[in-house]
Scaffold this motif. Structure first.
Motif, mmCIF file in Angstrom:
data_model
loop_
_atom_site.group_PDB
_atom_site.id
_atom_site.type_symbol
_atom_site.label_atom_id
_atom_site.label_comp_id
_atom_site.label_asym_id
_atom_site.label_seq_id
_atom_site.Cartn_x
_atom_site.Cartn_y
_atom_site.Cartn_z
ATOM 1 N N ILE A 178 -1.053 -13.444 3.283
ATOM 2 C CA ILE A 178 -0.886 -12.063 2.801
ATOM 3 C C ILE A 178 -1.208 -11.079 3.922
ATOM 4 O O ILE A 178 -0.456 -10.128 4.184
ATOM 5 C CB ILE A 178 -1.779 -11.819 1.569
ATOM 6 N N ASN A 179 -2.328 -11.312 4.599
ATOM 7 C CA ASN A 179 -2.760 -10.385 5.653
ATOM 8 C C ASN A 179 -1.873 -10.460 6.879
ATOM 9 O O ASN A 179 -1.657 -9.452 7.575
ATOM 10 C CB ASN A 179 -4.215 -10.688 6.029
ATOM 11 N N ARG A 180 -1.336 -11.662 7.164
ATOM 12 C CA ARG A 180 -0.441 -11.791 8.316
ATOM 13 C C ARG A 180 0.786 -10.908 8.152
ATOM 14 O O ARG A 180 1.341 -10.403 9.126
ATOM 15 C CB ARG A 180 -0.046 -13.259 8.470
ATOM 16 N N ARG A 181 1.186 -10.708 6.899
ATOM 17 C CA ARG A 181 2.353 -9.857 6.615
ATOM 18 C C ARG A 181 1.968 -8.397 6.408
ATOM 19 O O ARG A 181 2.814 -7.557 6.112
ATOM 20 C CB ARG A 181 3.071 -10.379 5.368
ATOM 21 N N GLU A 182 0.661 -8.116 6.497
ATOM 22 C CA GLU A 182 0.129 -6.757 6.299
ATOM 23 C C GLU A 182 0.572 -6.198 4.947
ATOM 24 O O GLU A 182 1.016 -5.055 4.832
ATOM 25 C CB GLU A 182 0.569 -5.828 7.439
ATOM 26 N N LEU A 183 0.408 -7.016 3.922
ATOM 27 C CA LEU A 183 0.790 -6.638 2.564
ATOM 28 C C LEU A 183 -0.423 -6.186 1.765
ATOM 29 O O LEU A 183 -1.535 -6.700 1.934
ATOM 30 C CB LEU A 183 1.426 -7.828 1.834
ATOM 31 N N ILE A 184 -0.185 -5.240 0.866
ATOM 32 C CA ILE A 184 -1.143 -4.923 -0.195
ATOM 33 C C ILE A 184 -0.809 -5.821 -1.374
ATOM 34 O O ILE A 184 0.353 -6.036 -1.707
ATOM 35 C CB ILE A 184 -1.039 -3.438 -0.608
ATOM 36 N N LEU A 185 -1.831 -6.371 -2.022
ATOM 37 C CA LEU A 185 -1.640 -7.170 -3.236
ATOM 38 C C LEU A 185 -1.908 -6.274 -4.439
ATOM 39 O O LEU A 185 -2.969 -5.653 -4.538
ATOM 40 C CB LEU A 185 -2.601 -8.358 -3.241
ATOM 41 N N LYS A 186 -0.924 -6.180 -5.317
ATOM 42 C CA LYS A 186 -1.084 -5.395 -6.533
ATOM 43 C C LYS A 186 -1.141 -6.330 -7.742
ATOM 44 O O LYS A 186 -0.662 -7.470 -7.691
ATOM 45 C CB LYS A 186 0.069 -4.404 -6.715
ATOM 46 N N CYS A 187 -1.711 -5.826 -8.838
ATOM 47 C CA CYS A 187 -1.767 -6.603 -10.078
ATOM 48 C C CYS A 187 -1.921 -5.652 -11.254
ATOM 49 O O CYS A 187 -2.331 -4.502 -11.091
ATOM 50 C CB CYS A 187 -2.909 -7.618 -10.049
ATOM 51 N N GLU A 188 -1.572 -6.153 -12.458
ATOM 52 C CA GLU A 188 -1.693 -5.366 -13.695
ATOM 53 C C GLU A 188 -2.401 -6.162 -14.787
ATOM 54 O O GLU A 188 -1.801 -6.556 -15.780
ATOM 55 C CB GLU A 188 -0.317 -4.933 -14.207
ATOM 56 N N PRO A 189 -3.692 -6.419 -14.623
ATOM 57 C CA PRO A 189 -4.409 -7.251 -15.596
ATOM 58 C C PRO A 189 -4.928 -6.439 -16.788
ATOM 59 O O PRO A 189 -6.124 -6.190 -16.932
ATOM 60 C CB PRO A 189 -5.566 -7.818 -14.767
ATOM 61 N N GLY A 190 -4.014 -5.993 -17.643
ATOM 62 C CA GLY A 190 -4.441 -5.155 -18.761
ATOM 63 C C GLY A 190 -5.431 -5.840 -19.672
ATOM 64 O O GLY A 190 -6.456 -5.272 -20.064
ATOM 65 N N ARG A 191 -5.159 -7.090 -20.035
ATOM 66 C CA ARG A 191 -6.048 -7.806 -20.943
ATOM 67 C C ARG A 191 -7.416 -8.033 -20.308
ATOM 68 O O ARG A 191 -8.453 -7.845 -20.939
ATOM 69 C CB ARG A 191 -5.417 -9.141 -21.341
ATOM 70 N N ALA A 192 -7.412 -8.458 -19.042
ATOM 71 C CA ALA A 192 -8.680 -8.766 -18.385
ATOM 72 C C ALA A 192 -9.525 -7.515 -18.160
ATOM 73 O O ALA A 192 -10.752 -7.590 -18.186
ATOM 74 C CB ALA A 192 -8.410 -9.470 -17.054
ATOM 75 N N LEU A 193 -8.887 -6.357 -17.941
ATOM 76 C CA LEU A 193 -9.664 -5.128 -17.740
ATOM 77 C C LEU A 193 -10.319 -4.675 -19.040
ATOM 78 O O LEU A 193 -11.358 -4.001 -19.016
ATOM 79 C CB LEU A 193 -8.774 -4.011 -17.196
ATOM 80 N N LEU A 194 -9.729 -5.015 -20.183
ATOM 81 C CA LEU A 194 -10.260 -4.565 -21.472
ATOM 82 C C LEU A 194 -11.091 -5.619 -22.172
ATOM 83 O O LEU A 194 -11.416 -5.475 -23.357
ATOM 84 C CB LEU A 194 -9.108 -4.131 -22.385
ATOM 85 N N ASP A 195 -11.443 -6.688 -21.460
ATOM 86 C CA ASP A 195 -12.291 -7.718 -22.051
ATOM 87 C C ASP A 195 -13.625 -7.104 -22.470
ATOM 88 O O ASP A 195 -14.282 -6.432 -21.683
ATOM 89 C CB ASP A 195 -12.517 -8.828 -21.017
#
Length: 515
Positions: free
Chosen positions: A375-392
């Motif tokens: 991921i870092n070699r490509r200089e990418l940001i990793l995004k995610c949408e963990p709606g369920r996990a954020l509202l645990d």
């Protein structure tokens, strides 16, 4: 929950039982009647066991109750006040667990040295208070409709604190021209699912003028069925089709490809960290292909589907699965000695309610040093949408018992003042055991002294249909259950409260009360 009197306020609800004043787009603050100072009894573990014992599935699935939920369950008078003040059912919520859940994920990414941007999926819960909490934690948001977009933009513009990059993504399953136009005008990244959506975007841009504004998009990837058998999805495009669409944009200066996105429906096996790691690795190859066409892809979005553990006991879960497996010999119905559900209804589509890993520990195992390096070699940001996990652990639902009766087969039916849409997703059932409490401390003490007969039965609701069972499973009540009791369903903030709720029969929607 603090020991001092609690100030509660109601999330914006168009059909609130209390009169609303002012701008309906803002939070309507309604103080709850104060209660005396109190705390969980010194014998809290014993008290929790006693609370759980009043209602258990015939095959028990003991839920995890966060401390604030258990303290509320211990205060029968407070629960009664909530129902009297706000009606039944009522959703009671707290934003404190959300902050902890966000911070736990961010710490894992920091230790892995991976730039992570979390987006809260608005479809998981409609309350704008979670948007405000997310803004304070500098996360972004994922919207799936025009209303979600408009409300989120209002909150974003009114907040002094913004996420640093791409605060809003639009991942709607269907995108009308009006939604696409609004995303373009507000510089919201559109996650493009198919060639027709891209055609609508081109038409929208043409209608807005010959040169301005510009649009930013991400393409939604559908993973290769030969590499990932058993992972069918109606969303996204195969890599080859996605690459062709990206190629068609090489000469279009008004559309910028900034990301690659995927989101998969997970089964029990597909929550394995190695499975998600393999999905990311395939998506990285697609990033390389799209970049090779000249597009500046800045990020990879791995979607949601992070694991959440709802249950205390793995052995209970395994026992339930063993007994709940549909029998081929009985044409998919339970065997006659396994009456776990109403009318022996099979539970074919269920969430894995017990998980071995928390969301934070799971993403830690996904982000191995080798994957983090890619991921870092490509200089990418990793995004995610963990709606369920954020509202645990962020909410619970309370409903009042209005009647107890028997049906023609002598089954007890416990009628609650709620309907089946008010604690339901698209799944067959929510596999946790509720807690039943008496209407007040006085009646609770009387219940302990009275020898109520043990009974078994099903929770039913307010829709005038024969199938209106609030939970499909049968429950056991060692001390009985009576009119005026209250049923508390834990951990409902993620999807259970709002994803399917309906105003059939013109019933009012449940109020949402934040503590």
């Amino acid at each position: 929950m603090p020991e001092s009197p609690i100030e509660c306020f109601v999330c914006e609800t168009p059909d609130a039982r209390l009169p609303l004043t002012g701008n309906l787009d803002r939070m309507n603050h309604s103080p709850l009647p104060c209660r005396p100072k109190s705390s969980v009894p010194d014998s809290a573990p014993d008290h929790a066991i006693e609370l759980r014992s009043r209602c258990r599935g015939v095959v028990p699935l003991d839920a995890i109750w966060s401390p604030w939920m258990m303290q509320l369950a211990a205060e029968a008078d407070q629960v009664k006040q909530l129902i009297e003040f706000h009606g039944s059912p009522v959703n009671v919520l707290s934003t404190d667990p959300m902050r902890s859940n966000i911070n736990d994920l961010q710490k894992v990414a920091e230790r892995a040295n991976v730039p992570l941007q979390i987006h809260f999926a608005r479809k998981a819960n409609k309350c704008a208070e979670f948007v405000r909490t997310g803004l304070l934690e500098s996360i972004g948001f994922d919207v799936a409709s025009e209303s979600e977009l408009e409300e989120t933009l209002d909150e974003l513009h009114g907040s002094p604190q913004h996420p640093s990059k791409d605060p809003i993504l639009c991942t709607a399953a269907v995108k009308p021209a009006s939604l696409i136009r609004s995303c373009v005008l507000n510089d919201v990244v559109l996650v493009i699912d198919n060639k027709d959506e891209l055609a609508t975007l081109r038409e929208t841009l043409a209608g807005l003028g010959p040169t301005e504004p510009k649009a930013r998009i991400a393409f939604r990837l559908q993973h290769c069925p030969t590499k990932f058998p058993g992972l069918p999805s109606r969303f996204g495009m195969p890599a080859d089709e996605l690459t062709l669409l990206a190629k068609s944009l090489c000469d279009e200066s008004r559309i910028q490809v900034v990301g690659i996105h995927f989101h998969v429906h997970r089964s029990h096996e597909q929550f394995a960290p190695s499975f998600t790691k393999a999905l990311i690795e395939e998506a990285l190859h697609v990033v390389d292909r799209v970049r090779g066409l000249g597009h500046t892809v800045a990020w990879l979005d791995i979607g949601g589907g992070f694991p959440v553990n709802y249950l205390r006991d793995q052995m209970q879960w395994q026992r339930f699965l063993t007994k709940a497996l549909a029998s081929v010999e009985t044409n998919g119905r339970f065997a006659s000695d396994r009456k776990l559900t109403w009318n022996q209804r099979p539970l074919a589509d269920i969430d894995p309610a017990w998980q071995p890993l928390s969301a934070a520990n799971w993403i830690r195992e996904v982000l191995t040093p080798s994957l983090a390096n890619e991921i870092n070699r490509r200089e990418l940001i990793l995004k995610c949408e963990p709606g369920r996990a954020l509202l645990d652990c962020c909410g619970l639902t309370i409903a009042e018992v209005l009647f107890v009766k028997r049906d023609q087969n002598r089954n007890h039916l416990i009628g609650l003042m709620m309907n089946s849409s008010q604690c339901r997703t698209t799944r067959d059932d929510f596999l946790v055991d509720p807690i039943v409490i008496s209407a007040s401390k006085a009646s609770a003490e009387q219940t302990k002294k009275t020898d109520h007969a043990e009974m078994e039965g099903y929770f039913v609701g307010g829709y005038c249909t024969e199938s209106e069972y609030l939970m499909q499973r049968k429950f056991r009540f060692p001390n009985g259950i009576s009119r005026g009791d209250f049923v508390l369903i834990p951990n409902t903030a993620a999807y259970q409260m709002h994803f399917a709720e309906s105003r059939a029969h013109q019933m009012l929607l449940a109020e949402n009360v934040f503590i």
